[in-house]
Design a protein around this motif. Structure first.
Motif, PDB file in Angstrom:
ATOM      1  N   GLY A 272       0.829  -1.214   0.000  1.00 35.81           N
ATOM      2  CA  GLY A 272       0.000   0.000   0.000  1.00 35.81           C
ATOM      3  C   GLY A 272       0.855   1.251   0.000  1.00 35.81           C
ATOM      4  O   GLY A 272       0.564   2.218  -0.714  1.00 35.81           O
ATOM      5  N   GLY A 273       1.897   1.259   0.817  1.00 41.71           N
ATOM      6  CA  GLY A 273       2.803   2.405   0.854  1.00 41.71           C
ATOM      7  C   GLY A 273       3.501   2.613  -0.477  1.00 41.71           C
ATOM      8  O   GLY A 273       3.673   3.745  -0.935  1.00 41.71           O
ATOM      9  N   LEU A 274       3.902   1.518  -1.108  1.00 44.56           N
ATOM     10  CA  LEU A 274       4.556   1.603  -2.410  1.00 44.56           C
ATOM     11  C   LEU A 274       3.603   2.181  -3.449  1.00 44.56           C
ATOM     12  O   LEU A 274       4.003   3.011  -4.271  1.00 44.56           O
ATOM     13  N   SER A 275       2.345   1.771  -3.404  1.00 41.93           N
ATOM     14  CA  SER A 275       1.361   2.317  -4.351  1.00 41.93           C
ATOM     15  C   SER A 275       1.210   3.822  -4.168  1.00 41.93           C
ATOM     16  O   SER A 275       1.125   4.565  -5.144  1.00 41.93           O
ATOM     17  N   ARG A 276       1.172   4.262  -2.913  1.00 42.29           N
ATOM     18  CA  ARG A 276       1.074   5.704  -2.659  1.00 42.29           C
ATOM     19  C   ARG A 276       2.315   6.435  -3.163  1.00 42.29           C
ATOM     20  O   ARG A 276       2.209   7.523  -3.744  1.00 42.29           O
ATOM     21  N   LEU A 277       3.482   5.852  -2.954  1.00 42.53           N
ATOM     22  CA  LEU A 277       4.716   6.481  -3.444  1.00 42.53           C
ATOM     23  C   LEU A 277       4.733   6.549  -4.967  1.00 42.53           C
ATOM     24  O   LEU A 277       5.162   7.554  -5.550  1.00 42.53           O
ATOM     25  N   GLU A 278       4.302   5.480  -5.617  1.00 43.24           N
ATOM     26  CA  GLU A 278       4.268   5.481  -7.083  1.00 43.24           C
ATOM     27  C   GLU A 278       3.339   6.585  -7.596  1.00 43.24           C
ATOM     28  O   GLU A 278       3.658   7.268  -8.566  1.00 43.24           O
ATOM     29  N   GLU A 279       2.199   6.761  -6.945  1.00 42.80           N
ATOM     30  CA  GLU A 279       1.268   7.823  -7.344  1.00 42.80           C
ATOM     31  C   GLU A 279       1.894   9.191  -7.122  1.00 42.80           C
ATOM     32  O   GLU A 279       1.776  10.084  -7.966  1.00 42.80           O
ATOM     33  N   THR A 280       2.584   9.371  -6.005  1.00 44.40           N
ATOM     34  CA  THR A 280       3.247  10.644  -5.718  1.00 44.40           C
ATOM     35  C   THR A 280       4.306  10.942  -6.771  1.00 44.40           C
ATOM     36  O   THR A 280       4.390  12.066  -7.276  1.00 44.40           O
ATOM     37  N   VAL A 281       5.098   9.943  -7.122  1.00 46.18           N
ATOM     38  CA  VAL A 281       6.142  10.136  -8.135  1.00 46.18           C
ATOM     39  C   VAL A 281       5.512  10.442  -9.489  1.00 46.18           C
ATOM     40  O   VAL A 281       5.987  11.316 -10.223  1.00 46.18           O
ATOM     41  N   ARG A 282       4.414   9.753  -9.810  1.00 44.04           N
ATOM     42  CA  ARG A 282       3.759   9.976 -11.091  1.00 44.04           C
ATOM     43  C   ARG A 282       3.242  11.407 -11.175  1.00 44.04           C
ATOM     44  O   ARG A 282       3.302  12.045 -12.231  1.00 44.04           O
ATOM     45  N   GLN A 283       2.756  11.945 -10.058  1.00 46.19           N
ATOM     46  CA  GLN A 283       2.216  13.307 -10.041  1.00 46.19           C
ATOM     47  C   GLN A 283       3.315  14.363  -9.916  1.00 46.19           C
ATOM     48  O   GLN A 283       3.058  15.536 -10.167  1.00 46.19           O
ATOM     49  N   SER A 284       4.509  13.970  -9.515  1.00 46.36           N
ATOM     50  CA  SER A 284       5.600  14.931  -9.322  1.00 46.36           C
ATOM     51  C   SER A 284       6.091  15.468 -10.660  1.00 46.36           C
ATOM     52  O   SER A 284       6.246  14.725 -11.622  1.00 46.36           O
ATOM     53  N   ALA A 285       6.339  16.749 -10.691  1.00 46.35           N
ATOM     54  CA  ALA A 285       6.843  17.383 -11.908  1.00 46.35           C
ATOM     55  C   ALA A 285       8.361  17.254 -11.919  1.00 46.35           C
ATOM     56  O   ALA A 285       9.073  18.149 -11.494  1.00 46.35           O
ATOM     57  N   GLY A 286       8.847  16.135 -12.370  1.00 45.02           N
ATOM     58  CA  GLY A 286      10.282  15.895 -12.366  1.00 45.02           C
ATOM     59  C   GLY A 286      10.863  15.636 -13.740  1.00 45.02           C
ATOM     60  O   GLY A 286      12.048  15.372 -13.881  1.00 45.02           O
TER      61      GLY A 286
ATOM     62  N   ASN B 150       5.011  16.499 -15.149  1.00 44.41           N
ATOM     63  CA  ASN B 150       4.921  15.157 -14.583  1.00 44.41           C
ATOM     64  C   ASN B 150       4.615  14.164 -15.705  1.00 44.41           C
ATOM     65  O   ASN B 150       4.648  14.527 -16.884  1.00 44.41           O
ATOM     66  N   GLU B 151       4.277  12.919 -15.319  1.00 45.39           N
ATOM     67  CA  GLU B 151       3.990  11.885 -16.322  1.00 45.39           C
ATOM     68  C   GLU B 151       2.820  12.260 -17.216  1.00 45.39           C
ATOM     69  O   GLU B 151       2.755  11.845 -18.360  1.00 45.39           O
ATOM     70  N   GLU B 152       1.879  13.019 -16.682  1.00 44.91           N
ATOM     71  CA  GLU B 152       0.695  13.416 -17.447  1.00 44.91           C
ATOM     72  C   GLU B 152       0.929  14.696 -18.236  1.00 44.91           C
ATOM     73  O   GLU B 152      -0.011  15.287 -18.738  1.00 44.91           O
ATOM     74  N   ARG B 153       2.185  15.120 -18.292  1.00 46.72           N
ATOM     75  CA  ARG B 153       2.605  16.324 -19.004  1.00 46.72           C
ATOM     76  C   ARG B 153       1.891  17.560 -18.472  1.00 46.72           C
ATOM     77  O   ARG B 153       1.464  18.413 -19.234  1.00 46.72           O
ATOM     78  N   SER B 154       1.771  17.633 -17.148  1.00 48.24           N
ATOM     79  CA  SER B 154       1.208  18.809 -16.487  1.00 48.24           C
ATOM     80  C   SER B 154       2.302  19.421 -15.618  1.00 48.24           C
ATOM     81  O   SER B 154       3.036  18.702 -14.949  1.00 48.24           O
ATOM     82  N   GLY B 155       2.399  20.732 -15.643  1.00 44.06           N
ATOM     83  CA  GLY B 155       3.433  21.420 -14.881  1.00 44.06           C
ATOM     84  C   GLY B 155       3.559  22.856 -15.353  1.00 44.06           C
ATOM     85  O   GLY B 155       2.586  23.600 -15.394  1.00 44.06           O
ATOM     86  N   VAL B 156       4.761  23.224 -15.775  1.00 40.50           N
ATOM     87  CA  VAL B 156       5.027  24.598 -16.195  1.00 40.50           C
ATOM     88  C   VAL B 156       6.048  24.587 -17.330  1.00 40.50           C
ATOM     89  O   VAL B 156       6.882  23.689 -17.418  1.00 40.50           O
TER      90      VAL B 156
END
Length: 174
Positions: free
Chosen positions: A76-90, A115-121
């Motif tokens: 469960g923690g890994l799933s939350r981390l993966e979602e956080t990384v996916r949403q991170s603008a890196g 981020n992965e969804e090409r949202s950011g700046v």
């Protein structure tokens, strides 16, 4: 005693003797197997401090159940981390270009941080002889509410690529 009776008696004694020898051999084999099983049992039970196999198995079942719960918690923690990384603008894409063909070199730039969804700046810097102007535009899904230049679109596309491909593409831009 008659000769026939003594022959029968000798045959019976011989049969009983043979049976005793067979039983002794069988006893030796069974004793050896029991000794080996005892050694294996002691090796298995040895470090647990518990005298019976039932308690050892019960403890192992409890530890297995605890490990399964811990794995579930970590998953469960890994799933939350993966979602956080996916949403991170890196993811970053950089395009350098000459904004004014008759002056200078590739000092103007467009940098996309998404981020992965090409949202950011996307940040753009337009360099002229006297000054540099910097603009920032929000990006959602690879698009902006503000008009995007071809260089800004290229930077967004570059940032949206897989990390290895984007790095190779950035090195090719230099």
């Amino acid at each position: 005693m008659r000769a026939e009776d003594s022959e029968i008696l000798y045959a019976a004694i011989a049969g009983i003797g043979l049976l005793v020898v067979v039983l002794l051999i069988w006893l030796a084999v069974v004793s050896r197997k029991l000794s080996r099983l005892t050694r294996q049992y002691r090796a298995m039970i040895g470090g647990t401090g518990v005298a019976d196999l039932e308690t050892v198995i019960s403890n192992l079942q409890q530890r297995t159940a605890d490990a399964a719960r811990e794995i579930e918690r970590l998953t469960g923690g890994l799933s939350r981390l993966e979602e956080t990384v996916r949403q991170s603008a890196g993811r970053i894409g950089i395009v350098r270009y000459n904004a004014f063909a008759d002056q200078g070199s590739d000092l103007s730039f467009a940098i996309a941080i998404v981020n992965e969804e090409r949202s950011g700046v996307v940040l753009s810097g337009i360099h002229s002889r006297e000054e540099t102007y910097v603009y920032a535009k929000p990006v959602k899904g690879g698009e902006s509410a503000y008009p995007l230049t071809p260089e800004e679109r290229q930077a967004i596309e570059q940032a949206g690529l897989q990390p290895a491909a984007a790095a190779a593409s950035r090195h090719g831009q230099r």
